[in-house]
Design a protein around this motif. Structure first.
Motif, short mmCIF file in Angstrom:
data_model
loop_
_atom_site.label_atom_id
_atom_site.label_comp_id
_atom_site.label_asym_id
_atom_site.label_seq_id
_atom_site.Cartn_x
_atom_site.Cartn_y
_atom_site.Cartn_z
N MET A 184 -1.82 -15.13 0.57
CA MET A 184 -1.79 -14.40 -0.68
C MET A 184 -0.79 -15.08 -1.62
N SER A 185 -1.19 -15.39 -2.85
CA SER A 185 -0.27 -15.98 -3.80
C SER A 185 0.65 -14.91 -4.35
N ASP A 186 1.79 -15.36 -4.93
CA ASP A 186 2.79 -14.42 -5.41
C ASP A 186 2.29 -13.52 -6.53
N ASP A 187 1.30 -13.96 -7.30
CA ASP A 187 0.85 -13.16 -8.43
C ASP A 187 -0.44 -12.39 -8.15
N THR A 188 -0.95 -12.45 -6.94
CA THR A 188 -2.15 -11.70 -6.57
C THR A 188 -1.74 -10.49 -5.73
N LEU A 189 -1.99 -9.31 -6.29
CA LEU A 189 -1.66 -8.09 -5.57
C LEU A 189 -2.95 -7.48 -5.04
N ARG A 190 -2.98 -7.20 -3.74
CA ARG A 190 -4.17 -6.65 -3.12
C ARG A 190 -3.83 -5.30 -2.48
N ILE A 191 -4.73 -4.35 -2.67
CA ILE A 191 -4.49 -3.00 -2.16
C ILE A 191 -4.30 -3.00 -0.64
N GLU A 192 -4.97 -3.88 0.05
CA GLU A 192 -4.82 -3.91 1.51
C GLU A 192 -3.45 -4.42 1.96
N ASP A 193 -2.68 -5.02 1.03
CA ASP A 193 -1.34 -5.50 1.36
C ASP A 193 -0.26 -4.46 1.04
N ALA A 194 -0.63 -3.35 0.45
CA ALA A 194 0.35 -2.33 0.05
C ALA A 194 1.03 -1.73 1.28
N VAL A 195 2.30 -1.43 1.13
CA VAL A 195 3.07 -0.83 2.22
C VAL A 195 2.84 0.68 2.32
N ASN A 196 2.14 1.24 1.33
CA ASN A 196 1.89 2.68 1.32
C ASN A 196 0.42 2.97 1.03
N GLU A 197 -0.02 4.14 1.41
CA GLU A 197 -1.40 4.56 1.16
C GLU A 197 -1.49 5.64 0.10
N THR A 198 -0.37 6.32 -0.14
CA THR A 198 -0.36 7.37 -1.16
C THR A 198 0.73 7.09 -2.18
N CYS A 199 0.49 7.54 -3.39
CA CYS A 199 1.40 7.35 -4.51
C CYS A 199 2.71 8.10 -4.25
N PRO A 200 3.85 7.43 -4.39
CA PRO A 200 5.12 8.12 -4.17
C PRO A 200 5.43 9.18 -5.22
N TRP A 201 4.79 9.12 -6.38
CA TRP A 201 5.00 10.12 -7.42
C TRP A 201 4.10 11.33 -7.23
N SER A 202 2.80 11.08 -6.99
CA SER A 202 1.83 12.19 -6.99
C SER A 202 1.34 12.60 -5.61
N GLY A 203 1.42 11.69 -4.65
CA GLY A 203 0.88 11.96 -3.32
C GLY A 203 -0.61 11.67 -3.21
N LYS A 204 -1.23 11.23 -4.31
CA LYS A 204 -2.66 10.89 -4.30
C LYS A 204 -2.86 9.49 -3.72
N PRO A 205 -4.07 9.14 -3.32
CA PRO A 205 -4.34 7.79 -2.80
C PRO A 205 -4.04 6.72 -3.86
N ILE A 206 -3.58 5.57 -3.41
CA ILE A 206 -3.27 4.47 -4.33
C ILE A 206 -4.56 3.83 -4.84
N ALA A 207 -4.45 3.15 -5.98
CA ALA A 207 -5.59 2.49 -6.62
C ALA A 207 -5.30 1.00 -6.79
N ALA A 208 -6.34 0.19 -6.71
CA ALA A 208 -6.21 -1.27 -6.79
C ALA A 208 -5.65 -1.73 -8.14
N ASP A 209 -5.86 -0.95 -9.21
CA ASP A 209 -5.36 -1.35 -10.53
C ASP A 209 -3.95 -0.84 -10.80
N SER A 210 -3.29 -0.34 -9.77
CA SER A 210 -1.98 0.29 -9.96
C SER A 210 -0.96 -0.20 -8.93
N LEU A 211 -0.93 -1.49 -8.74
CA LEU A 211 -0.04 -2.11 -7.75
C LEU A 211 1.11 -2.83 -8.45
#
Length: 71
Positions: free
Chosen positions: A1-28
């Motif tokens: 993975m390059s430094d500027d490519t963010l992928r949802i499968e690489d996220a350390v969390n599954e839910t948003c720390p603010w809302s508790g809803k599932p994370i979205a690929a456009d919000s990394l």
């Protein structure tokens, strides 16, 4: 993975720390070298603003007193 490519499968969390809803690929973001996900860009942007605020406060606190004009 390059430094500027963010992928949802690489996220350390599954839910948003603010809302508790599932994370979205456009919000990394990257925090301390890790991909962190949020449920929407607004939550991501709120997180990034908070981080900038605290980093500035820490940097300002760590400025030597002589540089602040205080001896």
């Amino acid at each position: 993975m390059s430094d500027d490519t963010l992928r949802i499968e690489d996220a350390v969390n599954e839910t948003c720390p603010w809302s508790g809803k599932p994370i979205a690929a456009d919000s990394l973001t990257r925090y301390r070298g890790e991909v962190v996900g949020f449920c929407n860009p607004g939550c991501r942007d709120k997180f990034e603003a908070a981080i900038r605020h605290f980093e500035k406060a820490i940097a300002d606190r760590d400025v030597p007193l002589i540089a602040k004009g205080i001896e």
